[in-house]
Design an enzyme around this catalytic site. Structure first.
Site, PDB file in Angstrom:
ATOM      1  N   ASP A 212       0.842  -1.187   0.000  1.00  0.00           N
ATOM      2  CA  ASP A 212       0.000   0.000   0.000  1.00  0.00           C
ATOM      3  C   ASP A 212       0.883   1.246   0.000  1.00  0.00           C
ATOM      4  OD1 ASP A 212      -2.399   1.777   0.746  1.00  0.00           O
ATOM      5  OD2 ASP A 212      -3.264  -0.231   0.698  1.00  0.00           O
ATOM      6  N   HIS A 243      -3.717   5.692   3.677  1.00  0.00           N
ATOM      7  CA  HIS A 243      -4.421   4.469   3.290  1.00  0.00           C
ATOM      8  C   HIS A 243      -3.708   3.227   3.804  1.00  0.00           C
ATOM      9  CE1 HIS A 243      -6.390   1.463   0.633  1.00  0.00           C
ATOM     10  NE2 HIS A 243      -7.410   2.296   0.730  1.00  0.00           N
ATOM     11  N   SER A 409     -11.563  -1.904  -0.729  1.00  0.00           N
ATOM     12  CA  SER A 409     -10.185  -1.863  -0.243  1.00  0.00           C
ATOM     13  C   SER A 409     -10.149  -1.802   1.274  1.00  0.00           C
ATOM     14  CB  SER A 409      -9.438  -0.655  -0.830  1.00  0.00           C
ATOM     15  OG  SER A 409     -10.112   0.550  -0.536  1.00  0.00           O
TER      16      SER A 409
END
Length: 1048
Positions: A212, A243, A409
């Site tokens: 990520d 994120h 996600s």
């Protein structure tokens, strides 16, 4: 080469006939790889240049690969080895990155491909999370759009609040009210994680790789951050977007407000995205290699995109899972549209995760199936595998505190955290014996709770059930199984679309594509062919042909059922039940004697009805559809600014699923044809439905369809799309990351090909791009980038309306826009031709669920009333619409094919053999179809082969898949699990996607040299014979003159 050259000079006179005989054939020989041909002079400069991934057949240290290339390329100009300074540099690698100057690209790539240790060469693709930049403030026409740098990746998770959230694909604006998470339980509690915590299972000694945006080293929410690595070109390990931190928090956070599932899991943060959310294939390949070398147990990838033909990436995922790393990936945020599965979550060896809300409804943003790899000849697999809560999930902020995000996600790390928790249940010494990507997927899908409402292509096996999966793993013994294990036509809506239409005799085969999960080993084999075991005598009315993976690798394969009801069942009505069994075995592991074996069972409960009348049967043409990938297939509605690609499959059960349900509600039986038009018996069908088709047609198809309509009474309903060469050229854009031009392969539909097909019926479409609203008998409709009709027979019925024509030149377009001028154009035509009936309409967006403004199902029903039953609606067949003379505009209005596209790279027709595939009736499998007995060879007409140097979309995708990459090289460089290459290719062939039966063009061309070669040899022999006769005559003359002298 020098010796060969001298020999050729010495015999030039003798080879003259051969040379002359071969000249015409050398002129038509197609170019090999259009992307590997450039023009220009070599000047030694590397600019402009682009990076390429050079893959090797074996793992070696990067320096060894560099030295090998330097030795073999010598002093060649135009290339430079790109050093990759990252943690993977300490381990062997199977690829290198070269910067290659565009001026040298063709010759260098050709030379690289000839090297013995080189597997292939690909452009180093760039990935971006976001689809496209914001809409241009200029407004204006549909050409003013930009694509974000690099290859398309769909959007990541998002925050939900009072603000409006924009769906990047569906073109919808959705507003959700944010609910306070304090009013709800922790997501960990909803799945019962605390039950396992009380047993002492917390993810201890489980290595979790999070691919990520990184994480900060001193984050207070994590107790076990083992390693942070950076694979980007930015000099930081930290997460500046949040994120990656959020994903890690869902997996292993220990803050009381946002607990993770497995707080003792060892976190390995792989920073593969920049702050601009961009990544490259080479970054992923290095990071994947490092994950393999460092023995990761689980890997979460909360990203995805539509390009399942990015071979370096896809094959590396196969290799990763073959090395016993359990990969969890988000299915995508492109819902509620169908056919929007993201890669790599759509791969059978990956656990693909969809999203649900707290009411157990499929989240509107969650992508859904089926997979589209197998289209047009086969049928897609069930995906996602499971669903998990993905709306308003709490996770860690960048530095401290918690926040909520939504998206698949987010659902993906929920499942990844559950997987880490389940891995820790198995003692560490036994994990590699029992746990692998297949056994974990078996535990998840068999333990999942099926939701009442969504179908299998929306929810997979259902909502994940941690406790049930735990109990399955607690008593797990290695075995193989089939997913889904049941196909029940009485279980609606879960078994949609199968439960929506029963089987009947005379229909095209219904294909059900199941996945084989082999928990016994990375490699498995089908021991005996699948067998159908009916429960009673009526089950013998069912005929099943099977296609399946001979070799199951890595961990998974496919089993496709092609089901037909025998002719003697034409009047049968009822249920057929039984089992399909399949025996699978895997080589014995090191500590066991003898191979592991297992019998898989698939339960069938099928509904059968008597064969419906011809007037109720419709055949959908799937064969002539082309979708993205591998080429730039543009969207159908040019009003859609944020999605330039046509990538949803164009199948009855993907973006046309609403239309399919409408047709079934109207009493029609709809079948699918993924083979040429010669492969169906027209006497069985009332109409052939042809919607948004981009491919060409064999001449045999054109001849047969004409006869089917005029003499056989077949109806045709055609829904076309825009096609304008000037517009396509203007839609071309330069991608600055890959330094490649993207050019549309065709228009919304292939109008030149459709015009050839319809020419015998006196019908043709034009090159206008029309937009506007119109009304027929009070039914309001929107015409979105449709085309016009320029030829139509006398006595037919034409309907014309005023529209804006967006196909004019830029200057003219501005004038028309300013003045509000419109033009009257015919767009709908209906006519009786011979015994058949034909209806044509210039736009398909009103049937396509992807970007529909208003539907035209009412029009489709009226058209089918006409084509199937000759029922004429009084409005559509009014006297005012009847043509007293043929419509025949000048030939210049007929769209011409593009001459700058190597269409054979994308076509199922151009350069291919005419053959009926496994989706057609069993009796014509492998033949050219009904009534065609003579071999006519390939269709080589229409398109010239031209190099498109700067078109990345024009690169031929070659699936020479070699499963040497099954090697498990866990850091030591010792590889195991090698598979015979020829056998292993079938293991990853989803219904023939990778192993095509068609012969390549070079093979055909080689065959075409035989005749001229024989002619040339015959000429050569004649020449030599003539020379020998001349010598004999001279000898005779010499002998005779000598005798005369003696006589004198």
């Amino acid at each position: 080469m020098a010796d060969r050259s001298r020999a050729s000079h010495g015999s030039s006179a003798l080879l003259a006939p051969l040379f002359l005989a071969l000249i015409p054939f050398s002129l038509v020989r197609p170019a090999s790889d259009p992307s590997a041909i450039v023009t220009g002079s070599n000047n030694g400069a590397l600019a402009p240049a682009r990076n390429h991934v050079v893959r090797f057949l074996e793992y070696r240290m990067a320096e060894d690969h560099r030295a090998y290339l330097a030795e073999n390329l010598g002093s060649r100009n135009g290339w430079r080895w790109v050093e990759r300074r990252n943690p993977a540099a300490s381990f062997p690698t199977d690829f290198g990155v070269l910067e290659i100057g565009d001026l040298y690209r063709a010759s260098l790539i050709e030379e690289l491909r000839r090297l013995g240790r080189v597997k292939d060469v690909y452009v180093d693709t760039s990935y971006s999370r976001s689809l496209f930049v914001e809409e241009s403030p200029k407004g204006g026409n549909f050409y003013d759009l930009e694509k974000r740098p690099g290859k398309i990746f769909t959007s990541m998770s998002f925050e939900e609040g009072e603000e409006v959230v924009y769906s990047p694909v569906s073109n919808d604006s959705i507003s959700w009210r944010r609910k306070l998470m304090m009013q709800r339980s922790q997501v960990t509690s909803l799945f019962g994680a605390d039950r396992l915590w009380t047993k002492g299972f917390t993810g201890r000694r489980v290595k979790m790789a999070i691919f990520d945006t990184g994480i900060r080293a001193d984050h207070p929410h994590f107790r076990n951050i083992k390693e942070r690595t950076n694979w980007t070109n930015e000099d930081t390990l930290n997460d500046n977007l949040g994120h990656g931190t959020f994903v890690a928090g869902v997996v292993a956070g220990e803050d009381a407000e946002c607990l993770g599932f497995a707080p003792d899991t060892e976190i390995y943060a792989f920073r593969v995205f920049t702050d601009a959310q961009v990544s490259y294939t080479s970054w992923f390949l290095d990071a994947f290699n490092y994950a393999i070398a460092t023995n990761m147990d689980v890997l979460n990838l909360s990203i995805g995109g539509p390009d399942y033909l990015d071979l370096p990436f896809v094959e590396k995922v196969w290799e990763l899972t073959a090395n016993n790393i359990i990969m969890v990936s988000a299915i995508g945020n492109d819902g509620p549209l169908y056919g929007t599965l993201n890669n790599p979550a759509d791969q059978s060896d990956v656990i693909g995760v969809g999203g649900i809300d707290y009411n157990d409804h499929i989240a509107s943003f969650s992508s859904r199936g089926m997979s589209t790899w197998e289209i047009p000849h086969g049928y897609g697999r069930v995906k996602p595998d499971v669903v998990a809560y993905g709306r308003e999930i709490m996770g860690s902020k960048i530095s401290t505190g918690c926040k909520s995000l939504s998206g698949t996600s987010v659902a993906s790390p929920v499942v990844a955290g559950i997987v880490c928790l389940l891995v820790s249940v198995i003692p560490e010494s036994m994990r590699k014996d029992y746990l692998n990507p297949a056994s974990m997927k078996q535990a998840l899908v068999e333990g999942a709770t099926k939701l009442s409402g969504p179908n299998m292509y929306e929810q997979g096996a259902g909502r994940i059930n941690l406790w049930e999966s735990y109990q399955i793993l607690e008593n797990y013994q290695p075995r193989a199984s089939i997913f889904p294990s049941v196909l029940d036509y009485t279980d609606c809506p879960y078994s949609w679309p199968f439960c929506r239409q029963p089987l009947y005799a005379g229909a095209m085969p219904v294909i059900f594509n199941a996945t084989i999960l082999n928990g016994m080993g990375v490699i498995g084999y089908v021991e005996t062919p699948p067998t159908w075991h009916p429960y009673d005598e009526v089950g013998n009315l069912l005929s099943i042909h099977f296609t399946y993976s001979d070799v199951i690798w890595p961990w998974t394969g496919y089993l496709a059922l092609h089901m037909q009801i025998k002719d003697e069942g034409a009047q049968f009505s009822g249920l057929i039940e039984g089992n399909v069994t399949l025996n699978v075995y895997s080589p014995s592991p090191p500590r066991e004697k003898g191979p592991r074996s297992s019998m898989c069972v698939l339960y069938l409960k099928l509904k059968v009805v008597p064969t419906p009348p011809r007037s109720k049967r419709i055949l959908w043409d799937q064969y002539h559809n082309i979708k993205y990938p591998p080429g730039y297939i543009p969207r159908d509605s040019l009003d859609v600014r944020n999605d330039i690609l046509d990538w949803h499959g164009d199948h009855l059960h993907t973006n046309f699923h609403i239309m399919y349900n409408m047709l079934r509600d109207a009493g029609y039986y709809v079948e699918t044809l993924g083979s040429p038009l010669t492969c169906f018996d027209a006497s069985h069908y009332g109409a052939l439905l042809m919607v948004d088709l981009e491919d060409e047609y064999f001449k045999e198809e054109i001849q047969k369809l004409r006869d089917d309509v005029i003499n056989g009474g077949l109806g045709i309903a055609v829904f076309a799309e825009w096609y304008n060469v000037d517009s396509m050229v203007r839609m071309r854009f330069f991608d600055d990351n890959t330094r490649s031009w993207w050019t549309p392969v065709t228009g919304g539909a292939n109008i030149p090909a459709l015009n050839e097909l319809l020419a015998p019926l006196g019908i043709a479409f034009g090159d206008k791009i029309l937009n506007g609203d119109f009304s027929i008998n009070g039914e309001q409709s929107h015409y979105a980038s449709g085309t016009d009709i320029v030829k139509f027979p006398q006595g037919g019925y034409l309907h014309s309306f005023e529209f804006q024509d967006n196909s004019e030149s830029g200057a003219t377009q501005n004038i028309l826009s300013a003045s509000g001028m419109t033009k009257v154009s015919p767009i709908l035509g209906l006519a009786e031709v011979g015994k058949g009936r034909v209806a044509v309409y210039g736009d398909s967006n009103c049937l396509d669920g992807s970007h529909m403004v208003t539907n035209c199902y009412w029009l489709l029903r009226k058209i089918l009333d006409f084509t199937n039953r000759n029922v004429k609606d009084p409005v559509l067949f009014s006297d005012s619409a009847k043509t007293s003379k043929p419509l025949h505009e000048e030939e210049s209005r007929l769209p011409l094919r593009r001459t700058d596209v190597n269409f054979s790279s994308y076509s199922s027709v151009v350069g291919k053999d005419l053959i009926c595939h496994h989706d057609s009736r069993f009796e014509v499998w492998g033949t050219k179809g009904y009534g065609i007995h003579q071999l006519t060879g390939r269709n080589r007409k229409r398109y010239s082969t031209i190099d498109m140097v700067n078109d990345s979309n024009n690169t031929v995708i070659e699936f020479n898949v070699e499963v040497d990459e099954a090697r498990t090289h866990k850091g030591s460089g010792n590889y195991s699990g090698l598979v015979d290459r020829n056998k292993s290719r079938n293991s990853i062939d989803f219904l023939g996607l990778l192993n095509h039966d068609e012969v390549d063009i070079p093979m055909l061309m080689a065959g075409q040299w035989i005749i001229p070669l024989l002619v040339a040899l015959a000429c050569l022999l004649s020449f030599l014979s003539w020379r020998m006769r001349q010598k004999r005559r001279r000898r005779r003359k010499g002998s005779a003159s000598g005798r005369l002298m003696n006589m004198v």
